[in-house]
Write an enzyme that holds these catalytic residues in place. Structure first.
Site, PDB file in Angstrom:
ATOM      1  N   ARG A   1       0.735  -1.316   0.143  1.00  0.00           N
ATOM      2  CA  ARG A   1      -0.038  -0.106   0.009  1.00  0.00           C
ATOM      3  C   ARG A   1       0.860   1.240   0.111  1.00  0.00           C
ATOM      4  O   ARG A   1       0.631   2.091  -0.554  1.00  0.00           O
ATOM      5  CB  ARG A   1      -0.851  -0.138   1.218  1.00  0.00           C
ATOM      6  CG  ARG A   1      -1.825   0.891   0.844  1.00  0.00           C
ATOM      7  CD  ARG A   1      -3.167   0.599   2.201  1.00  0.00           C
ATOM      8  NE  ARG A   1      -2.729   0.908   3.511  1.00  0.00           N
ATOM      9  CZ  ARG A   1      -3.675   0.884   4.577  1.00  0.00           C
ATOM     10  NH1 ARG A   1      -4.669   0.058   4.401  1.00  0.00           N
ATOM     11  NH2 ARG A   1      -3.213   1.063   5.916  1.00  0.00           N
TER      12      ARG A   1
ATOM     13  N   LYS B   1      11.270  -0.575   6.409  1.00  0.00           N
ATOM     14  CA  LYS B   1      11.690  -0.894   7.811  1.00  0.00           C
ATOM     15  C   LYS B   1      10.466  -1.702   8.163  1.00  0.00           C
ATOM     16  O   LYS B   1       9.724  -1.407   8.731  1.00  0.00           O
ATOM     17  CB  LYS B   1      12.139   0.059   8.761  1.00  0.00           C
ATOM     18  CG  LYS B   1      12.779  -0.407   9.752  1.00  0.00           C
ATOM     19  CD  LYS B   1      11.898  -1.077  11.010  1.00  0.00           C
ATOM     20  CE  LYS B   1      12.396  -1.587  11.911  1.00  0.00           C
ATOM     21  NZ  LYS B   1      11.787  -2.656  12.981  1.00  0.00           N
TER      22      LYS B   1
ATOM     23  N   CYS C   1      -6.169  -2.576  13.107  1.00  0.00           N
ATOM     24  CA  CYS C   1      -6.477  -1.410  13.603  1.00  0.00           C
ATOM     25  C   CYS C   1      -7.661  -0.975  13.474  1.00  0.00           C
ATOM     26  O   CYS C   1      -8.077   0.166  14.047  1.00  0.00           O
ATOM     27  CB  CYS C   1      -5.347  -0.586  12.859  1.00  0.00           C
ATOM     28  SG  CYS C   1      -5.324  -0.474  10.967  1.00  0.00           S
TER      29      CYS C   1
ATOM     30  N   GLY D   1       1.313   2.057  12.790  1.00  0.00           N
ATOM     31  CA  GLY D   1       1.453   1.772  14.138  1.00  0.00           C
ATOM     32  C   GLY D   1       0.794   2.189  14.953  1.00  0.00           C
ATOM     33  O   GLY D   1      -0.528   2.875  15.006  1.00  0.00           O
ATOM     34  N   SER D   2       1.113   2.072  16.326  1.00  0.00           N
ATOM     35  CA  SER D   2       0.500   2.543  17.372  1.00  0.00           C
ATOM     36  C   SER D   2       0.565   3.948  17.497  1.00  0.00           C
ATOM     37  O   SER D   2       1.493   4.781  16.958  1.00  0.00           O
ATOM     38  CB  SER D   2       1.255   2.010  18.956  1.00  0.00           C
ATOM     39  OG  SER D   2       2.423   2.937  19.078  1.00  0.00           O
TER      40      SER D   2
ATOM     41  N   PHE E   1      -6.665  -4.927  20.760  1.00  0.00           N
ATOM     42  CA  PHE E   1      -5.849  -5.571  19.953  1.00  0.00           C
ATOM     43  C   PHE E   1      -6.131  -7.264  20.034  1.00  0.00           C
ATOM     44  O   PHE E   1      -4.812  -7.852  20.070  1.00  0.00           O
ATOM     45  CB  PHE E   1      -4.810  -5.264  19.713  1.00  0.00           C
ATOM     46  CG  PHE E   1      -4.296  -4.827  18.354  1.00  0.00           C
ATOM     47  CD1 PHE E   1      -5.000  -3.747  17.526  1.00  0.00           C
ATOM     48  CD2 PHE E   1      -3.090  -5.032  17.601  1.00  0.00           C
ATOM     49  CE1 PHE E   1      -4.421  -3.337  16.475  1.00  0.00           C
ATOM     50  CE2 PHE E   1      -2.516  -4.831  16.416  1.00  0.00           C
ATOM     51  CZ  PHE E   1      -3.209  -3.935  15.708  1.00  0.00           C
TER      52      PHE E   1
ATOM     53  N   GLU F   1      -8.009   0.393  23.265  1.00  0.00           N
ATOM     54  CA  GLU F   1      -7.918  -0.487  22.106  1.00  0.00           C
ATOM     55  C   GLU F   1      -7.187  -1.797  22.585  1.00  0.00           C
ATOM     56  O   GLU F   1      -6.139  -1.701  23.250  1.00  0.00           O
ATOM     57  CB  GLU F   1      -7.258   0.081  20.975  1.00  0.00           C
ATOM     58  CG  GLU F   1      -6.879  -1.106  19.753  1.00  0.00           C
ATOM     59  CD  GLU F   1      -6.184  -0.382  18.567  1.00  0.00           C
ATOM     60  OE1 GLU F   1      -6.561  -0.728  17.453  1.00  0.00           O
ATOM     61  OE2 GLU F   1      -5.359   0.168  18.856  1.00  0.00           O
TER      62      GLU F   1
ATOM     63  N   GLU G   1      -0.826   6.312   9.969  1.00  0.00           N
ATOM     64  CA  GLU G   1      -2.090   5.659  10.368  1.00  0.00           C
ATOM     65  C   GLU G   1      -1.951   4.710  11.451  1.00  0.00           C
ATOM     66  O   GLU G   1      -1.282   3.894  11.532  1.00  0.00           O
ATOM     67  CB  GLU G   1      -2.221   4.644   9.038  1.00  0.00           C
ATOM     68  CG  GLU G   1      -3.526   3.841   8.975  1.00  0.00           C
ATOM     69  CD  GLU G   1      -3.656   2.409   9.556  1.00  0.00           C
ATOM     70  OE1 GLU G   1      -4.114   2.171  10.538  1.00  0.00           O
ATOM     71  OE2 GLU G   1      -3.025   1.597   8.832  1.00  0.00           O
TER      72      GLU G   1
END
Length: 516
Positions: free
Chosen positions: A193, A208, A320, A264-265, A420, A418, A286
């Site tokens: 993406r 990375k 997410c 990520g977070s 997860f 959240e 994001e």
């Protein structure tokens, strides 16, 4: 099976046999070429300068799958230099959109051709069921195909001028080197993406991947090499958690990197945002979500339950945009829980490489500890565990039973944060206004879902729900054609869609004067 010899980072026979047991007999001489244990810089497969490596393990059984280089800032500087040189000195920035599109199409074709092997690698290192890995490949490959097509649609504008002797134009140009930092939960799709959009725009990239899932990234890179990507256009550096922070900081602060894209977070995203500030660097984030899933009394409950299953339990709840808070209206509360319970009881739990498995392990010990703590916190504060609520040690150290918890209060972690993981957190509400108040009472605003057959309510909630994406009577909303991203503390910018390429170009204004 012959022993694999991969340079000085050779996998030993025990590791090879462990990997073979994990994903069956599909690993043969023809397919093993995608299993890489070196990073990729300037068109070459290389190890870390230090010679250090770290293990990649299978969360289903915690066996070691292989090793990859543990790179530090010296190695990453090499990758940045390679990308910078390819963009400027080798004039990738001056490549044609037609040529970039053709290259991405070739990559897409190879990704499609090798989808089965990539799925096996992904399941081995991420733990997600093989059917979900195959689904992610379809999704991830769609971005390469999409941006191959969008590469030729990066249009500028002719602007009507206020003076008759001038001509005004707006053109879009690639911004330069893009640093892409990707997560473990979608190790294929988050790379395609980002990278395909950047490359379509004319940028070069340094990727990375997450330390938990680098093997999928390296498999994609091998196919990019086979597609004929010029040296330095696509670079991948691998590093352990020990070096992750310094590597991220270098990508943010290097003057040769023009943009950062991170998934990520929220906590890490805020840190990267600060680190990009000195260079006023372009950044796309994001970040974490806290998605509400609202079921109103007018909803079709069968559709709502299907949507709940799709949204909550994909990748064991580790996405997410997973539904995090289930807000169920009084009139349908008990019936919804009853129907959902029956569906959850039917889920097959186990090693994701086995046929029919729908729920695999969580990614690592930190994650299962977090899920366990959240559920225990709710129990201690008076919540009702309707179903599940425990670790499944009989399957392995990282499995958690699909769970329903009701009677939540706002002082519980399950209510506010959240999780997860595979936990359905039920909050009962009476009125539409109450549902909106609860749903919007968070600084996260990535995705939201609601179910209603009241058309007026559909338009009201769609307008008032404070998230960047909304599923209306739908639990699966991701697509290459959609603009993916959040508001509030869930991010900046959009990925996918025609807008995704805008993250990697800047608009240059040209004013031609003195015309007759």
């Amino acid at each position: 099976m012959a022993t694999l010899l991969l340079g000085r980072f050779a996998l030993n026979r025990a590791v090879n046999l462990g990997l073979t047991r994990m994903i069956g007999n599909s690993l043969n001489r023809r397919t093993m070429h995608l299993h890489q244990n070196h990073a990729f810089i300037n068109g070459k497969w290389v190890g870390a300068r230090s010679g250090l490596t770290f293990d990649v393990t299978n969360p289903a059984n915690e066996q070691v799958l292989g090793t990859v280089p543990d790179m530090d800032i010296n190695d990453v500087n090499d990758a940045i230099d390679a990308a910078h040189n390819a963009f400027y000195d080798k004039k990738w920035h001056n490549s044609t959109a037609k040529d970039r599109a053709a290259l991405l199409k070739k990559w897409f074709q190879l990704l499609e051709k090798n989808r089965k092997e990539i799925a096996l690698i992904m399941t081995a290192e991420s733990g997600k069921p093989i059917a979900e890995s195959e689904g992610e490949i379809t999704y991830g490959n769609s971005f390469v195909e999409w941006f191959a097509e969008e590469a030729r649609r990066v249009y500028g504008e002719i602007v009507p001028t206020p003076q008759s002797n001038r001509q005004m134009m707006l053109v879009k140009q690639p911004i330069g080197v893009a640093g892409l930092i990707t997560p473990w939960n979608f190790p294929h799709a988050m790379i395609t993406r980002k990278a395909s959009a950047a490359i379509a725009a004319g940028c070069t990239v340094v990727i990375k991947p997450a330390e938990d899932t680098p093997l999928t990234a390296l498999a994609l890179t091998k196919l990019a090499e086979e597609a004929g990507f010029p040296k330095g256009v696509l670079n991948v550096v691998t590093s352990s958690r020990k070096n992750a922070a310094s590597v991220g900081k270098l990508l943010c602060q290097s003057e040769k990197v023009a943009a950062i894209s991170f998934t990520g977070s929220t906590e890490v995203g805020k840190l990267l945002y600060k680190q990009c500030a000195n260079g006023i660097k372009r950044i796309g984030l994001e970040l974490g979500g806290n998605a509400p899933f609202i079921v109103f009394k007018s909803a079709d409950l069968d559709k709502a339950v299907i949507g709940a299953m799709n949204s909550k339990f994909r990748n064991c709840g580790q996405t997410c945009i997973s539904a995090n808070r289930f807000l169920i209206q009084d009139e349908v509360h008990d019936e919804f829980i009853s129907r959902l319970t029956e569906k959850i009881k039917a889920l097959k739990i186990g090693d994701g490489s086995h046929d029919g498995v729908q729920i695999g392990p969580l990614i690592n010990h930190a994650q299962i500890n977090k899920v366990t703590q959240f559920v225990e916190d709710a129990k201690q504060k008076g919540a009702n565990v309707v179903l599940g609520g425990r670790q499944l040690s009989e399957h392995g150290a990282l499995y958690f039973e699909p769970t329903i918890v009701s009677h939540l209060r706002d002082d519980m972690k399950l209510y506010r944060e959240e999780i997860f993981g595979p936990v359905v957190s039920i909050i009962r509400f009476k009125t539409e206004e109450e549902a909106l108040q609860i749903a919007n009472a968070t600084q996260r605003g990535l995705a939201g879902y609601f179910y209603s057959n009241d058309l007026n309510q559909v338009f009201r909630i769609s307008k008032l729900l404070e998230t960047g994406m909304i599923g209306v009577n739908e639990g699966l909303i991701s697509a290459a054609e959609a603009a993916f991203g959040g508001i509030k503390e869930s991010g900046i910018g959009r990925e996918g869609s025609k807008y995704g390429i805008d993250e990697y170009v800047y608009i240059k204004y040209l004013c031609y004067g003195g015309l007759e």
